[in-house]
Design an enzyme around this catalytic site. Structure first.
Site, PDB file in Angstrom:
ATOM      1  N   ASP A  49      -4.490  -2.283  -3.095  1.00  0.00           N
ATOM      2  CA  ASP A  49      -5.613  -1.762  -3.310  1.00  0.00           C
ATOM      3  C   ASP A  49      -5.606  -0.484  -4.314  1.00  0.00           C
ATOM      4  O   ASP A  49      -6.466   0.386  -4.460  1.00  0.00           O
ATOM      5  CB  ASP A  49      -6.280  -0.980  -2.050  1.00  0.00           C
ATOM      6  CG  ASP A  49      -5.266   0.000  -1.314  1.00  0.00           C
ATOM      7  OD1 ASP A  49      -4.145   0.395  -1.969  1.00  0.00           O
ATOM      8  OD2 ASP A  49      -5.427   0.373  -0.139  1.00  0.00           O
ATOM      9  N   ASP A  59      -1.450  -0.201   5.216  1.00  0.00           N
ATOM     10  CA  ASP A  59      -1.644   1.343   5.175  1.00  0.00           C
ATOM     11  C   ASP A  59      -1.049   2.095   6.389  1.00  0.00           C
ATOM     12  O   ASP A  59      -0.439   2.751   6.434  1.00  0.00           O
ATOM     13  CB  ASP A  59      -3.177   1.245   5.175  1.00  0.00           C
ATOM     14  CG  ASP A  59      -3.731   2.871   5.079  1.00  0.00           C
ATOM     15  OD1 ASP A  59      -3.343   3.692   4.207  1.00  0.00           O
ATOM     16  OD2 ASP A  59      -4.268   3.184   6.336  1.00  0.00           O
ATOM     17  N   GLU A  94       2.188   3.790  -4.286  1.00  0.00           N
ATOM     18  CA  GLU A  94       1.777   2.447  -4.477  1.00  0.00           C
ATOM     19  C   GLU A  94       2.548   1.755  -5.571  1.00  0.00           C
ATOM     20  O   GLU A  94       2.719   0.483  -5.213  1.00  0.00           O
ATOM     21  CB  GLU A  94       0.389   2.745  -5.171  1.00  0.00           C
ATOM     22  CG  GLU A  94      -0.904   3.296  -4.054  1.00  0.00           C
ATOM     23  CD  GLU A  94      -1.386   2.379  -3.467  1.00  0.00           C
ATOM     24  OE1 GLU A  94      -1.002   1.288  -3.261  1.00  0.00           O
ATOM     25  OE2 GLU A  94      -2.651   2.861  -2.799  1.00  0.00           O
ATOM     26  N   ASP A 123       0.730  -1.232  -0.095  1.00  0.00           N
ATOM     27  CA  ASP A 123      -0.052   0.064   0.048  1.00  0.00           C
ATOM     28  C   ASP A 123       0.801   1.329  -0.034  1.00  0.00           C
ATOM     29  O   ASP A 123       2.037   1.289   0.611  1.00  0.00           O
ATOM     30  CB  ASP A 123      -0.985  -0.080   1.227  1.00  0.00           C
ATOM     31  CG  ASP A 123      -2.108   0.862   1.126  1.00  0.00           C
ATOM     32  OD1 ASP A 123      -2.450   1.449  -0.105  1.00  0.00           O
ATOM     33  OD2 ASP A 123      -2.622   1.277   1.825  1.00  0.00           O
ATOM     34  N   GLY A 124       0.144   2.311  -0.522  1.00  0.00           N
ATOM     35  CA  GLY A 124       1.004   3.695  -0.770  1.00  0.00           C
ATOM     36  C   GLY A 124       0.051   4.652   0.119  1.00  0.00           C
ATOM     37  O   GLY A 124      -1.348   4.448  -0.118  1.00  0.00           O
ATOM     38  N   HIS A 141      -9.194  -0.046   2.830  1.00  0.00           N
ATOM     39  CA  HIS A 141      -9.959   0.369   4.007  1.00  0.00           C
ATOM     40  C   HIS A 141     -11.395  -0.415   4.086  1.00  0.00           C
ATOM     41  O   HIS A 141     -12.152   0.068   4.382  1.00  0.00           O
ATOM     42  CB  HIS A 141     -10.068   1.907   4.098  1.00  0.00           C
ATOM     43  CG  HIS A 141      -9.265   2.663   3.856  1.00  0.00           C
ATOM     44  ND1 HIS A 141      -8.067   2.850   4.821  1.00  0.00           N
ATOM     45  CD2 HIS A 141      -8.608   3.264   2.598  1.00  0.00           C
ATOM     46  CE1 HIS A 141      -6.948   3.540   4.236  1.00  0.00           C
ATOM     47  NE2 HIS A 141      -7.346   3.755   2.959  1.00  0.00           N
TER      48      HIS A 141
END
Length: 157
Positions: free
Chosen positions: A66, A134, A43, A5-6, A124
Site C-alpha cells: 500500500d 499492518d 515500507e 506493509d510498514g 486499510h
C-alpha cells in the site's frame, strides 16, 4: 506472492514492518520493530526483508504494497533515475539528495536477483494480506523488542 506493509507511531517514531510471504500452500510471516524510524523506511524495509527471505535465484515475485512511495519508485522509474544521478533527485533546477539511500541500494541487487513486479493496493481497505501485514507491523513496534534503525539514525537531518 509477497505482501508488505510498514507502520509508524509518529513519523518519525517507533515503527515496524510486516510481511506475508506465500508460495503455493506455504505461508511465512515476518515482522520487526524499531525504536525510531519513519513510515517510508518501514515500507521499504518490508520489501527488502521479504525478498531476502526468498532463498533461491530468479524467483518470480509479485510484491503487493500500500506504499505509493515504494511502488511508484519502481513502476514509474524513479529508482532508475535516482541511481543514474547518484541518488540526487532533480526537480526543475532544484537538486536534493534522495532519502533512504541505504535501503534503496540494498534493494537494487534483490531486484536484479529476482523477477519482481509491484502492485499497489489501497491500505486499510479490507485486503486480507495487507490488513495482516499492518497488524504484524503495528504489533512489532508495540510489543518489541525494538531494534535500532542505524540507517535512520546516521542520516537524520
Amino acid at each position: 506472492m509477497l505482501y508488505t506493509d510498514g507502520a509508524c507511531s509518529g513519523n518519525p517514531g517507533a515503527g515496524g514492518y510486516g510481511i506475508v510471504l506465500k508460495w503455493g500452500t506455504l505461508c511465512k510471516e515476518l515482522s520487526e520493530g524499531f525504536a525510531e524510524t519513519t513510515n517510508n523506511r518501514m515500507e521499504l524495509l518490508a520489501v527488502i526483508k521479504g525478498l531476502e527471505a526468498i532463498r533461491w535465484d530468479k524467483a518470480q515475485v509479485i510484491v503487493t504494497s500500500d506504499s505509493s512511495y515504494v511502488v511508484k519508485a519502481i513502476n514509474e522509474g524513479w529508482l532508475k533515475k535516482w541511481r543514474a544521478n547518484d541518488f540526487i533527485s532533480k526537480s526543475g533546477s532544484k537538486k536534493t539528495k534522495v532519502k533512504n539511500i541505504d535501503l534503496w541500494t540494498r534493494l537494487i541487487p534483490l531486484l536484479e536477483k529476482h523477477q519482481v513486479s509491484f502492485v499497489w493496493v489501497k491500505g486499510h481497505n479490507a485486503h486480507p494480506e495487507n490488513e495482516r501485514c499492518d497488524q504484524l507491523a503495528v504489533n512489532a513496534y508495540k510489543e518489541g523488542p525494538l531494534q535500532i534503525d542505524k540507517g535512520y539514525i546516521d542520516n537524520k537531518e
